[in-house]
Design a protein around this motif. Structure first.
Motif, PDB file in Angstrom:
ATOM      1  N   HIS A 218       1.488  -1.442   0.390  1.00 43.85           N
ATOM      2  CA  HIS A 218       0.163  -0.076   0.020  1.00 43.85           C
ATOM      3  C   HIS A 218       0.619   1.241   0.268  1.00 43.85           C
ATOM      4  O   HIS A 218       0.241   2.602   0.016  1.00 43.85           O
ATOM      5  CB  HIS A 218      -0.941  -0.188   0.931  1.00 43.85           C
ATOM      6  N   ASP A 219       2.187   1.225   0.360  1.00 51.06           N
ATOM      7  CA  ASP A 219       3.122   2.176   0.542  1.00 51.06           C
ATOM      8  C   ASP A 219       2.876   3.038   1.305  1.00 51.06           C
ATOM      9  O   ASP A 219       3.562   3.924   1.696  1.00 51.06           O
ATOM     10  CB  ASP A 219       2.880   3.006  -1.411  1.00 51.06           C
ATOM     11  N   VAL A 220       1.685   3.136   1.927  1.00 51.48           N
ATOM     12  CA  VAL A 220       1.494   4.281   2.814  1.00 51.48           C
ATOM     13  C   VAL A 220       1.186   3.461   4.114  1.00 51.48           C
ATOM     14  O   VAL A 220       0.341   2.807   4.108  1.00 51.48           O
ATOM     15  CB  VAL A 220       0.319   5.060   2.135  1.00 51.48           C
ATOM     16  N   LEU A 221       1.425   4.195   5.123  1.00 53.11           N
ATOM     17  CA  LEU A 221       1.258   3.107   6.756  1.00 53.11           C
ATOM     18  C   LEU A 221       0.643   4.494   7.788  1.00 53.11           C
ATOM     19  O   LEU A 221       0.970   5.914   7.341  1.00 53.11           O
ATOM     20  CB  LEU A 221       2.569   3.003   7.341  1.00 53.11           C
ATOM     21  N   PHE A 222      -0.303   4.078   7.872  1.00 55.50           N
ATOM     22  CA  PHE A 222      -1.270   4.935   8.844  1.00 55.50           C
ATOM     23  C   PHE A 222      -1.330   4.354  10.625  1.00 55.50           C
ATOM     24  O   PHE A 222      -1.526   2.908  10.856  1.00 55.50           O
ATOM     25  CB  PHE A 222      -2.966   4.740   8.066  1.00 55.50           C
ATOM     26  N   LEU A 223      -1.130   5.001  11.370  1.00 57.40           N
ATOM     27  CA  LEU A 223      -0.522   4.556  12.220  1.00 57.40           C
ATOM     28  C   LEU A 223      -0.779   5.685  13.855  1.00 57.40           C
ATOM     29  O   LEU A 223      -0.975   6.147  13.989  1.00 57.40           O
ATOM     30  CB  LEU A 223       1.308   4.112  12.658  1.00 57.40           C
ATOM     31  N   VAL A 224      -1.077   4.688  14.829  1.00 63.54           N
ATOM     32  CA  VAL A 224      -1.495   4.905  16.347  1.00 63.54           C
ATOM     33  C   VAL A 224      -1.319   4.213  17.152  1.00 63.54           C
ATOM     34  O   VAL A 224      -1.265   2.778  16.702  1.00 63.54           O
ATOM     35  CB  VAL A 224      -3.292   4.966  16.297  1.00 63.54           C
ATOM     36  N   ASP A 225      -0.683   4.492  18.489  1.00 63.53           N
ATOM     37  CA  ASP A 225       0.157   4.576  18.843  1.00 63.53           C
ATOM     38  C   ASP A 225      -1.057   3.306  20.494  1.00 63.53           C
ATOM     39  O   ASP A 225      -2.367   3.551  20.543  1.00 63.53           O
ATOM     40  CB  ASP A 225       0.862   5.291  20.302  1.00 63.53           C
ATOM     41  N   VAL A 226      -0.706   2.036  20.672  1.00 58.31           N
ATOM     42  CA  VAL A 226      -2.114   1.118  21.879  1.00 58.31           C
ATOM     43  C   VAL A 226      -2.205   2.193  22.706  1.00 58.31           C
ATOM     44  O   VAL A 226      -3.938   2.005  23.331  1.00 58.31           O
ATOM     45  CB  VAL A 226      -1.299  -0.517  21.719  1.00 58.31           C
TER      46      VAL A 226
END
Length: 319
Positions: A218-226
């Motif tokens: 997908h070339d893109v990451l969408f991140l959030v911390d647990v």
């Protein structure tokens, strides 16, 4: 003296749920946690949490209404976190993933029909973003829903199951007068409390070992911390003005930028080759959640805490 507030967390031994249980106990809640087997060693970390005397584990299955009803009895709120997320592909996802996600969610809601003030359902950004008709130059917000047919045809079964189960939950809650709030986290990273490796962390570990991972397509990451997800869950539960769905997302970045950041912090890992196809970076908004007061851990801190946790637990070796 009034009794402490009592809530239920489904799938209490999981990645996000464990951090939520820890947070709830720290705030003085009595927590009913559902697990498949309270005596399973993979749940022992829960009994070691501070204030664990206020944690009661219940043997329950999402497809067993009676077991869920027993766990939820006497609770003012329910956090439905449990959901099958495969580390490996299911042989038959429509049989192995969809019923627990959809029917299990409805069983939880049915068990909340008496005395439960609010239900918080953990959905996913996967139930938001897979919508090809949403303009690329338009910020993705809570009005965007994933296209179920596209997800099914593409084999995105996790996205399909999350979208269907959230839609069914919203419809059921409206029809039955339940106060439901849904949270849609992006890819979750951060330290582990549980001894097992979950799907998102498995991807991170494989990447640090030099293996190409499915997310790279997908070339893109969408991140959030647990830990931020746990905070968000409690926030939307506690805030009386909260309602509807909330995107819970912190950082968007191209895979190449993520790789470069990791290389700067940890140059000795054998990273896979990352190339950038210059795909547009879709903008995703957590503004609605932030208006409630939600704050995020800085990305670099989140990455360092995650990797250091892997090293401390010998999940990874830099040599």
């Amino acid at each position: 003296m009034a009794e402490s507030r009592r809530v239920c967390v489904t799938g209490a031994g999981g990645y996000v749920a464990s951090w939520l249980v820890k947070l709830l106990l720290s705030k003085g809640f009595i927590v009913h946690g559902t697990v498949r087997d309270p005596d399973d060693p993979k749940n022992t970390h829960l009994r070691k949490l501070d204030n664990a005397e206020n944690l009661h584990l219940f043997k329950a299955d999402l497809l067993d209404y009676e077991s869920l009803s027993a766990a939820i009895a006497g609770c003012e709120g329910v956090f439905h976190v449990a959901c099958p997320v495969p580390v490996q592909d299911f042989a038959d996802p429509e049989v192995e993933m969809i019923p627990p996600a959809v029917d299990g969610t409805l069983n939880v809601l049915k068990a909340c029909s008496k005395g439960v003030r609010r239900i918080v359902l953990v959905s996913s950004l996967a139930a938001v973003g897979w919508n090809l008709s949403w303009p690329l130059d338009k910020v993705v917000d809570e009005d965007c829903w994933s296209d179920k047919e596209f997800c099914k045809n593409a084999g995105f079964w996790y996205a399909f199951s999350k979208t269907v189960s959230e839609e069914k939950a919203v419809d059921y809650s409206k029809s039955n007068g339940l106060d439901l709030v849904t949270l849609c986290p992006s890819l979750v990273i951060g330290p582990l409390l549980q001894p097992t490796i979950n799907a998102s962390i498995e991807q991170f570990i494989e990447f640090l070992k030099g293996n190409r991972i499915s997310l790279m397509a997908h070339d893109v990451l969408f991140l959030v911390d647990v830990r931020d997800v746990a905070d968000a869950l409690l926030l939307v539960y506690e805030k009386s003005e909260a309602g509807g769905r909330y995107i819970c997302h912190s950082y968007s970045m191209k895979m190449t930028d993520f790789c470069d950041k990791l290389k700067n912090l940890y140059p000795n890992f054998p990273y896979p080759n990352c190339t950038n196809e210059e795909k547009p970076l879709r903008l995703i908004s957590s503004e609605k959640l932030m208006r409630l007061g939600w704050k995020q851990i800085p990305l670099e801190d989140s990455i360092q805490d995650t990797v250091q946790d892997f090293l401390n637990k010998n999940i990874l070796n830099v040599n």
